[in-house]
Design a protein around this motif. Structure first.
Motif, PDB file in Angstrom:
ATOM      1  N   ALA A   1     -86.994 -45.613  45.651  1.00 45.09           N
ATOM      2  CA  ALA A   1     -87.920 -44.646  46.240  1.00 45.09           C
ATOM      3  C   ALA A   1     -88.985 -45.333  47.091  1.00 45.09           C
ATOM      4  CB  ALA A   1     -88.572 -43.817  45.142  1.00 45.09           C
ATOM      5  N   ARG A   2     -89.322 -46.581  46.746  1.00 43.35           N
ATOM      6  CA  ARG A   2     -90.299 -47.344  47.532  1.00 43.35           C
ATOM      7  C   ARG A   2     -89.660 -47.956  48.770  1.00 43.35           C
ATOM      8  NH1 ARG A   2     -91.276 -49.499  42.387  1.00 43.35           N
ATOM      9  NH2 ARG A   2     -90.423 -51.518  43.036  1.00 43.35           N
ATOM     10  N   GLU A   3     -88.332 -47.787  48.911  1.00 38.86           N
ATOM     11  CA  GLU A   3     -87.567 -48.370  50.019  1.00 38.86           C
ATOM     12  C   GLU A   3     -87.772 -49.872  50.098  1.00 38.86           C
ATOM     13  OE1 GLU A   3     -88.480 -46.259  53.595  1.00 38.86           O
ATOM     14  OE2 GLU A   3     -87.613 -44.385  52.868  1.00 38.86           O
ATOM     15  N   ALA A   4     -87.816 -50.503  48.922  1.00 37.69           N
ATOM     16  CA  ALA A   4     -87.999 -51.948  48.821  1.00 37.69           C
ATOM     17  C   ALA A   4     -86.695 -52.597  48.370  1.00 37.69           C
ATOM     18  CB  ALA A   4     -89.107 -52.264  47.822  1.00 37.69           C
ATOM     19  N   PRO A   5     -86.432 -53.819  48.790  1.00 38.10           N
ATOM     20  CA  PRO A   5     -85.248 -54.519  48.276  1.00 38.10           C
ATOM     21  C   PRO A   5     -85.417 -54.857  46.798  1.00 38.10           C
ATOM     22  CG  PRO A   5     -86.579 -55.996  49.628  1.00 38.10           C
ATOM     23  CD  PRO A   5     -87.187 -54.636  49.766  1.00 38.10           C
ATOM     24  N   GLY A   6     -84.324 -54.960  46.095  1.00 38.83           N
ATOM     25  CA  GLY A   6     -84.369 -55.294  44.681  1.00 38.83           C
ATOM     26  C   GLY A   6     -84.035 -56.766  44.455  1.00 38.83           C
ATOM     27  N   THR A   7     -83.543 -57.065  43.272  1.00 40.39           N
ATOM     28  CA  THR A   7     -83.027 -58.395  42.962  1.00 40.39           C
ATOM     29  C   THR A   7     -81.646 -58.210  42.363  1.00 40.39           C
ATOM     30  OG1 THR A   7     -83.812 -58.470  40.670  1.00 40.39           O
ATOM     31  CG2 THR A   7     -85.357 -59.179  42.393  1.00 40.39           C
ATOM     32  N   PHE A   8     -80.828 -59.277  42.377  1.00 40.42           N
ATOM     33  CA  PHE A   8     -79.510 -59.057  41.801  1.00 40.42           C
ATOM     34  C   PHE A   8     -79.564 -58.901  40.298  1.00 40.42           C
ATOM     35  CE2 PHE A   8     -79.160 -63.391  40.482  1.00 40.42           C
ATOM     36  CZ  PHE A   8     -79.320 -64.258  41.554  1.00 40.42           C
ATOM     37  N   ASP A   9     -80.675 -59.256  39.650  1.00 41.03           N
ATOM     38  CA  ASP A   9     -80.831 -58.960  38.219  1.00 41.03           C
ATOM     39  C   ASP A   9     -80.843 -57.452  37.960  1.00 41.03           C
ATOM     40  OD1 ASP A   9     -81.075 -61.647  38.015  1.00 41.03           O
ATOM     41  OD2 ASP A   9     -83.137 -61.675  37.306  1.00 41.03           O
ATOM     42  N   GLU A  10     -81.203 -56.657  38.960  1.00 42.88           N
ATOM     43  CA  GLU A  10     -81.199 -55.206  38.790  1.00 42.88           C
ATOM     44  C   GLU A  10     -79.782 -54.673  38.683  1.00 42.88           C
ATOM     45  OE1 GLU A  10     -83.638 -52.514  41.440  1.00 42.88           O
ATOM     46  OE2 GLU A  10     -81.631 -51.795  41.977  1.00 42.88           O
ATOM     47  N   TYR A  11     -78.867 -55.217  39.489  1.00 41.36           N
ATOM     48  CA  TYR A  11     -77.545 -54.575  39.584  1.00 41.36           C
ATOM     49  C   TYR A  11     -76.387 -55.452  39.131  1.00 41.36           C
ATOM     50  CZ  TYR A  11     -76.546 -57.358  43.759  1.00 41.36           C
ATOM     51  OH  TYR A  11     -76.319 -58.391  44.619  1.00 41.36           O
ATOM     52  N   ASP A  12     -76.564 -56.753  38.898  1.00 40.67           N
ATOM     53  CA  ASP A  12     -75.398 -57.629  38.785  1.00 40.67           C
ATOM     54  C   ASP A  12     -74.646 -57.472  37.461  1.00 40.67           C
ATOM     55  OD1 ASP A  12     -76.720 -59.148  36.850  1.00 40.67           O
ATOM     56  OD2 ASP A  12     -76.718 -61.008  37.993  1.00 40.67           O
ATOM     57  N   LEU A  13     -73.575 -58.242  37.305  1.00 46.28           N
ATOM     58  CA  LEU A  13     -72.726 -58.139  36.125  1.00 46.28           C
ATOM     59  C   LEU A  13     -73.393 -58.712  34.884  1.00 46.28           C
ATOM     60  CD1 LEU A  13     -70.020 -57.617  34.673  1.00 46.28           C
ATOM     61  CD2 LEU A  13     -69.229 -59.832  35.544  1.00 46.28           C
TER      62      LEU A  13
ATOM     63  N   LEU B   1     -84.810 -53.612  56.957  1.00 47.53           N
ATOM     64  CA  LEU B   1     -85.770 -54.690  56.717  1.00 47.53           C
ATOM     65  C   LEU B   1     -86.272 -55.210  58.054  1.00 47.53           C
ATOM     66  CD1 LEU B   1     -83.686 -56.648  54.044  1.00 47.53           C
ATOM     67  CD2 LEU B   1     -85.478 -54.964  53.607  1.00 47.53           C
ATOM     68  N   ASP B   2     -87.514 -54.842  58.401  1.00 42.11           N
ATOM     69  CA  ASP B   2     -88.103 -55.272  59.678  1.00 42.11           C
ATOM     70  C   ASP B   2     -87.189 -54.951  60.850  1.00 42.11           C
ATOM     71  OD1 ASP B   2     -90.264 -56.360  58.247  1.00 42.11           O
ATOM     72  OD2 ASP B   2     -89.190 -58.243  57.947  1.00 42.11           O
TER      73      ASP B   2
ATOM     74  N   ASP C   1     -85.810 -65.130  53.145  1.00 46.77           N
ATOM     75  CA  ASP C   1     -85.873 -63.715  53.504  1.00 46.77           C
ATOM     76  C   ASP C   1     -84.896 -62.865  52.701  1.00 46.77           C
ATOM     77  OD1 ASP C   1     -87.842 -64.070  55.502  1.00 46.77           O
ATOM     78  OD2 ASP C   1     -86.310 -64.805  56.882  1.00 46.77           O
ATOM     79  N   GLY C   2     -84.389 -63.409  51.590  1.00 43.87           N
ATOM     80  CA  GLY C   2     -83.449 -62.669  50.768  1.00 43.87           C
ATOM     81  C   GLY C   2     -82.011 -62.912  51.175  1.00 43.87           C
ATOM     82  N   HIS C   3     -81.091 -62.252  50.473  1.00 47.66           N
ATOM     83  CA  HIS C   3     -79.683 -62.466  50.762  1.00 47.66           C
ATOM     84  C   HIS C   3     -78.850 -61.306  50.226  1.00 47.66           C
ATOM     85  CE1 HIS C   3     -79.572 -63.578  46.524  1.00 47.66           C
ATOM     86  NE2 HIS C   3     -78.249 -63.594  46.569  1.00 47.66           N
TER      87      HIS C   3
ATOM     88  N   PRO D   1     -77.515 -54.331  53.630  1.00 44.26           N
ATOM     89  CA  PRO D   1     -76.858 -53.512  52.604  1.00 44.26           C
ATOM     90  C   PRO D   1     -77.807 -53.141  51.474  1.00 44.26           C
ATOM     91  CG  PRO D   1     -76.162 -55.802  52.430  1.00 44.26           C
ATOM     92  CD  PRO D   1     -76.952 -55.701  53.691  1.00 44.26           C
ATOM     93  N   GLY D   2     -77.472 -52.062  50.791  1.00 43.61           N
ATOM     94  CA  GLY D   2     -78.338 -51.555  49.731  1.00 43.61           C
ATOM     95  C   GLY D   2     -78.494 -52.485  48.557  1.00 43.61           C
ATOM     96  N   TRP D   3     -77.577 -53.455  48.393  1.00 49.50           N
ATOM     97  CA  TRP D   3     -77.689 -54.405  47.286  1.00 49.50           C
ATOM     98  C   TRP D   3     -78.393 -55.693  47.708  1.00 49.50           C
ATOM     99  CZ3 TRP D   3     -73.217 -53.390  49.955  1.00 49.50           C
ATOM    100  CH2 TRP D   3     -72.623 -54.463  50.607  1.00 49.50           C
ATOM    101  N   TRP D   4     -79.092 -55.662  48.833  1.00 50.96           N
ATOM    102  CA  TRP D   4     -79.842 -56.831  49.296  1.00 50.96           C
ATOM    103  C   TRP D   4     -80.783 -57.317  48.201  1.00 50.96           C
ATOM    104  CZ3 TRP D   4     -79.143 -59.669  53.594  1.00 50.96           C
ATOM    105  CH2 TRP D   4     -80.143 -60.594  53.931  1.00 50.96           C
ATOM    106  N   ALA D   5     -80.791 -58.630  47.969  1.00 50.34           N
ATOM    107  CA  ALA D   5     -81.608 -59.216  46.900  1.00 50.34           C
ATOM    108  C   ALA D   5     -82.773 -59.984  47.498  1.00 50.34           C
ATOM    109  CB  ALA D   5     -80.760 -60.142  46.040  1.00 50.34           C
ATOM    110  N   ALA D   6     -83.971 -59.642  47.064  1.00 53.52           N
ATOM    111  CA  ALA D   6     -85.181 -60.282  47.581  1.00 53.52           C
ATOM    112  C   ALA D   6     -85.535 -61.496  46.723  1.00 53.52           C
ATOM    113  CB  ALA D   6     -86.337 -59.288  47.601  1.00 53.52           C
TER     114      ALA D   6
END
Length: 387
Positions: free
Chosen positions: A110-122, A160-161, A182-184, A166-171
């Motif tokens: 909702a904040r339109e901010a990138p997450g981290t892969f800890d949010e979504y990864d396996l 991003l700027d 700048d993330g990946h 992609p939506g799974w971009w990790a900051a």
């Protein structure tokens, strides 16, 4: 069940990746195949739960209540009603943890901010929690909400700027030794989008879908088409994409990396094969299988010195076993005997670690697969998104 006083030893025992929970998984598989006893398996499970079980939001596939719920599901893989009360209790905490993690992810989106892969990864995120739910509560609303979240990551890009990512971009950096300021966008199975694709495909094959899920599988498959690289050693993919890579449309990684399950061609090719099976695309399935077989025949594999599950030969063999069982082409299966022999030779050179992902526990599980020449009876390798 949640406690703030879990010490390091207690945390280690309930770790699937590094502790006694992983050893319990091995002993369960051995008991199911007749190569071990249920008493040995029970003793490992008792030790894994000897302290307070972590039911906090840090719980994930490889730690705490979700990890132990996965292990107890494996213990009942033969249909026997083992540990039912404990499984139900752990299941309640699995759902609660997943919902709290989903709430945090939605707030971040909702904040339109990138997450981290800890949010979504396996290993640590919602892909892994979704996998445990797919195994233990496939008809649940909680799993449906995880699939909806993962579908959203796949189909709704971030800006991003002014650059579309992609939506799974990790900051965050993928590794302390590999900074990406700048993330990946991570492509691997353990921490990246191959894991998202695999769990969406596995859920689809099981008949568990939400709106947009098929579209997400197509979008992610196309992402891998876009970033696939060709070489004399066969097709390969970069481990991750940086902002500069997005701007130029080509990866800065100069050539194939380690051919492992976690980041390399084997894991990605299996994810693409599963995706093709899920959407009924034999041409795409054939392409994924040819890519996997080419990797097994190339110098990439000769450079793989590790014997372990995550980074090494054991993971490649287990991935190849599952891929060969589903294959419509013969190439992957033709390499299984040589892979098995190579793994057996390398297994004796490990450092004696008992961990699942990088040590002897994972290698012994895969050697049991090789000995039986068949799929694990416990389904333990679903924790790698292979089935």
């Amino acid at each position: 069940m949640t406690t703030p006083t879990i010490n390091a030893r207690q945390a280690e025992t309930q770790s699937l990746a590094h502790g006694t929970a992983g050893i319990a998984l091995l002993r369960i598989e051995l008991a199911l195949t007749g190569a071990g006893t249920w008493q040995d398996a029970h003793e490992a499970l008792v030790l894994a739960t000897s302290g307070p079980v972590d039911g906090s939001p840090s719980g994930c596939l490889v730690h705490g209540a979700p990890a132990l719920r996965f292990v107890l599901h494996a213990a009942a893989a033969d249909g026997q009603p083992r540990y039912q009360y404990a499984a139900r209790t752990l299941g309640r905490h699995l759902h609660r943890i997943t919902r709290r993690r989903l709430d945090a992810a939605r707030a971040r989106i909702a904040r339109e901010a990138p997450g981290t892969f800890d949010e979504y990864d396996l290993f640590y995120g919602l892909t892994g929690l979704g996998l445990v739910l797919l195994r233990t509560a496939p008809a649940s609303d909680t799993l449906a909400d995880v699939l909806t979240y993962l579908t959203r990551l796949a189909t709704r890009p971030l800006t991003l700027d002014g650059l579309q990512a992609p939506g799974w971009w990790a900051a965050r950096d993928p590794d302390p030794l590999s900074p990406t300021p700048d993330g990946h966008a991570n492509l691997g199975m353990a921490h990246g989008v191959a894991g998202i694709l695999a769990v969406l495909a596995l859920a689809t094959r099981g008949g568990h879908t939400v709106d947009g899920q098929h579209d997400a599988i197509h979008v992610l498959s196309a992402w891998f088409d876009q970033w696939r690289q060709d070489s004399d050693e066969g097709p390969w993919w970069p481990q991750w994409i940086t902002r500069q890579d997005l701007r130029t449309g080509r990866p800065s990684q100069p050539g194939p990396g380690r051919s492992s399950w976690c980041y390399g061609t084997p894991g990605i090719a299996r994810a693409l094969q599963l995706a093709a099976l899920a959407i009924g695309d034999p041409a795409r399935q054939t392409a994924a299988e040819h890519t996997f077989a080419a990797c097994l025949a190339s110098p990439q594999l000769a450079r793989l010195s590790d014997a372990g599950l995550c980074h090494g030969l054991a993971g490649v063999y287990q991935t190849a076993t599952r891929a060969a069982a589903d294959a419509i082409t013969p190439g992957i299966g033709a390499h299984l005997p040589e892979l098995s022999a190579l793994l057996a030779a390398r297994a004796s050179t490990t450092d004696g670690s008992t961990t699942l992902l990088t040590g002897d526990t994972g290698i012994r599980l895969v050697l049991e697969t090789a000995r039986r020449k068949g799929a694990p009876l416990s389904g333990w390798d679903s924790c790698l998104l292979l089935c």
